[in-house]
Design a protein around this motif. Structure first.
Motif, PDB file in Angstrom:
ATOM      1  N   ARG A  77       0.834  -1.201   0.000  1.00 31.45           N
ATOM      2  CA  ARG A  77       0.000   0.000   0.000  1.00 31.45           C
ATOM      3  C   ARG A  77       0.871   1.255   0.000  1.00 31.45           C
ATOM      4  O   ARG A  77       0.615   2.204  -0.734  1.00 31.45           O
ATOM      5  CB  ARG A  77      -0.932  -0.010   1.212  1.00 31.45           C
ATOM      6  N   ARG A  80       2.542   1.607  -3.533  1.00 31.25           N
ATOM      7  CA  ARG A  80       1.629   2.038  -4.608  1.00 31.25           C
ATOM      8  C   ARG A  80       1.086   3.441  -4.395  1.00 31.25           C
ATOM      9  O   ARG A  80       0.753   4.130  -5.341  1.00 31.25           O
ATOM     10  CB  ARG A  80       0.496   1.033  -4.746  1.00 31.25           C
ATOM     11  N   SER A  83       3.601   6.011  -5.885  1.00 32.54           N
ATOM     12  CA  SER A  83       3.993   5.924  -7.283  1.00 32.54           C
ATOM     13  C   SER A  83       2.834   6.336  -8.196  1.00 32.54           C
ATOM     14  O   SER A  83       2.077   5.519  -8.663  1.00 32.54           O
ATOM     15  CB  SER A  83       4.467   4.509  -7.626  1.00 32.54           C
TER      16      SER A  83
END
Length: 160
Positions: A77, A80, A83
């Motif tokens: 988590r 991501r 990014s």
């Protein structure tokens, strides 16, 4: 007659952890990293405290499962979340401002994009030819040619 091979289990745990780390470097999904940590903490840790081989395997499996279902989702988590998608290459050209550097003849001319690249440009039939030195915006990329519109027009992304 046969030597007791359980005294060398620490070598097996270190080798297995190293193998998991190498596989993790190829996959980059934190799964094998959690298995390597479980191997080191559960298996090797229990071995160093003198636990029997079956308890070492059980401890390694338990710690690996605990890490897989608790720490791995948090790491994914966080990875991501940080990014965001950044357009690159041709995708970064859509909406980029440019300046007309060559006169447009029959709907084709030259522009210098704000990133410094010189491109052959076209204008749609509905839009008049821009003047030399005027500002335009890239609305589409078609091979080695960009389609431009005056800077006041909002670019629409086409998938040609």
């Amino acid at each position: 007659m046969w030597p007791d091979l359980t005294q060398y289990m620490w070598i097996a745990w270190l080798s297995l952890a190293l193998l998991f780390v190498i596989v993790e470097l190829l996959t980059l999904e934190f799964t094998f990293l959690m298995l390597a940590a479980g191997t080191l903490i559960g298996g090797l840790g229990t071995n160093l405290f003198g636990g029997p081989w079956w308890f070492q395997v059980l401890a390694a499996a338990a710690v690996s499962a605990l890490l897989l279902f608790t720490i791995r989702p948090l790491l994914l988590r966080a990875l991501r979340r940080s990014s965001r998608l950044h357009p690159t290459n041709v995708d970064a050209l859509y909406g980029m401002p440019a300046r007309v550097t060559g006169p447009f003849v029959d709907g084709r001319g030259f522009v210098r994009l704000d990133n410094g690249e010189q491109w052959t440009a076209e204008v749609p039939d509905a839009v008049g030819a821009p003047e030399l030195g005027s500002r335009v915006v890239v609305t589409a990329v078609r091979g080695a040619t960009v389609e431009v519109a005056p800077a006041t027009v909002t670019p629409e992304r086409s998938s040609d």
